[in-house]
Design a protein around this motif. Structure first.
Motif, mmCIF file in Angstrom:
data_model
loop_
_atom_site.group_PDB
_atom_site.id
_atom_site.type_symbol
_atom_site.label_atom_id
_atom_site.label_comp_id
_atom_site.label_asym_id
_atom_site.label_seq_id
_atom_site.Cartn_x
_atom_site.Cartn_y
_atom_site.Cartn_z
ATOM 1 N N LYS A 80 0.833 -1.201 0.000
ATOM 2 C CA LYS A 80 0.000 0.000 0.000
ATOM 3 C C LYS A 80 0.873 1.257 0.000
ATOM 4 O O LYS A 80 1.821 1.368 0.781
ATOM 5 C CB LYS A 80 -0.909 0.015 1.234
ATOM 6 C CG LYS A 80 -1.938 -1.093 1.241
ATOM 7 C CD LYS A 80 -2.813 -1.023 2.478
ATOM 8 C CE LYS A 80 -3.855 -2.132 2.495
ATOM 9 N NZ LYS A 80 -4.697 -2.092 3.712
ATOM 10 N N ASN A 81 0.550 2.180 -0.880
ATOM 11 C CA ASN A 81 1.226 3.472 -0.933
ATOM 12 C C ASN A 81 0.290 4.518 -0.319
ATOM 13 O O ASN A 81 -0.707 4.904 -0.926
ATOM 14 C CB ASN A 81 1.567 3.842 -2.381
ATOM 15 C CG ASN A 81 2.426 5.087 -2.475
ATOM 16 O OD1 ASN A 81 2.353 5.985 -1.626
ATOM 17 N ND2 ASN A 81 3.248 5.146 -3.513
ATOM 18 N N VAL A 137 0.122 -1.691 -4.855
ATOM 19 C CA VAL A 137 0.980 -2.305 -5.870
ATOM 20 C C VAL A 137 0.955 -3.810 -5.661
ATOM 21 O O VAL A 137 1.336 -4.312 -4.598
ATOM 22 C CB VAL A 137 2.419 -1.769 -5.775
ATOM 23 C CG1 VAL A 137 3.295 -2.438 -6.821
ATOM 24 C CG2 VAL A 137 2.428 -0.256 -5.944
ATOM 25 N N THR A 169 -0.295 7.941 -2.533
ATOM 26 C CA THR A 169 -1.144 7.885 -3.733
ATOM 27 C C THR A 169 -2.398 7.052 -3.508
ATOM 28 O O THR A 169 -3.276 7.010 -4.370
ATOM 29 C CB THR A 169 -0.364 7.289 -4.904
ATOM 30 O OG1 THR A 169 0.016 5.945 -4.576
ATOM 31 C CG2 THR A 169 0.883 8.110 -5.222
ATOM 32 N N LYS A 170 -2.460 6.390 -2.348
ATOM 33 C CA LYS A 170 -3.576 5.487 -2.028
ATOM 34 C C LYS A 170 -3.735 4.389 -3.077
ATOM 35 O O LYS A 170 -4.839 3.970 -3.406
ATOM 36 C CB LYS A 170 -4.884 6.271 -1.871
ATOM 37 C CG LYS A 170 -4.851 7.227 -0.700
ATOM 38 C CD LYS A 170 -6.162 7.921 -0.490
ATOM 39 C CE LYS A 170 -6.099 8.849 0.719
ATOM 40 N NZ LYS A 170 -7.369 9.553 0.956
ATOM 41 N N GLU A 171 -2.602 3.928 -3.581
ATOM 42 C CA GLU A 171 -2.588 2.836 -4.547
ATOM 43 C C GLU A 171 -2.057 1.574 -3.868
ATOM 44 O O GLU A 171 -1.295 1.641 -2.902
ATOM 45 C CB GLU A 171 -1.691 3.177 -5.748
ATOM 46 C CG GLU A 171 -2.235 4.279 -6.637
ATOM 47 C CD GLU A 171 -1.298 4.566 -7.799
ATOM 48 O OE1 GLU A 171 -1.805 4.919 -8.868
ATOM 49 O OE2 GLU A 171 -0.071 4.428 -7.615
#
Length: 200
Positions: A103-104, A111, A107-109
């Motif tokens: 979790k990033n 991977v 960026t709330k992404e």
């Protein structure tokens, strides 16, 4: 009578009344179906009794997509009703190729990667029933990751069905035969070293 009690009482009556249930195993091989929040797996499970109450279990399982693992576990068994119906606790090591989610927060992404070589520790707690030549087990197997993926912890519920390859009595008989042969070989007198150089 409460319908929820019918099956447990039926099972208990079979355990107490049927002599065929007394059969235990030395070696058992079968299938294990695993279920977790991440995936469902199908695998092979092999159990080998090493002492009266300790077994080694190897589990090779896969979801046939992104996750394949191998676990080697040592398990301590304790009877619940009898030696044929028991619970067990244990642990061991786990290796595999697994997917990972990172979790990033900026960026709330998330991977997603796969093909990660993982290493960790597996724990296990379960119950098992030996019926004639079959061993049925239900377990919970949490995994603690040491390297290879982001998630520190994953849990899995498993149902195993194994067939008995070597019965407990047969295993004990073979062990006694090996011990007897070993003692017999130790009792044989050894020839003096000087006899090697004597002419016959």
């Amino acid at each position: 009578m409460n319908k929820a009690l019918v099956f447990p009482l039926f099972l208990l009556s079979l355990l107490l009344a049927t002599p065929g249930f007394s059969q235990r195993y030395g070696t058992a091989l079968g299938l294990r179906f695993g279920n977790s929040d991440l995936n469902r797996t199908l695998g092979l499970t092999l159990q080998q009794r090493v002492t009266e109450r300790v077994t080694l279990e190897g589990i090779l399982q896969s979801d046939f997509s992104k996750n394949t693992t191998f676990s080697l576990l040592a398990e301590r068994h304790r009877p619940i009703i009898s030696k044929r119906f028991n619970y067990y606790l244990g642990g061991g090591v786990a290796f595999g190729n697994e997917e990972s989610f990172v979790k990033n927060p900026d960026t709330k992404e998330i991977v997603h990667t796969y093909g990660n070589a993982t290493f960790g520790v597996d724990l296990v707690a379960g119950i098992e029933l030996t019926v004639a030549n079959a061993v049925i087990a239900v377990d919970y197997k949490p995994n603690v990751n040491i390297s290879g993926r982001e998630e520190f912890y994953r849990g899995q519920v498993g149902i195993s069905a194994r067939t008995v390859l070597v019965k407990s009595k047969e295993q004990k008989r073979r062990q006694k035969q090996r011990q007897k042969a070993k003692r017999a070989s130790q009792k044989q007198p050894k020839k003096p070293f000087s006899e090697l150089f004597q002419k016959k």
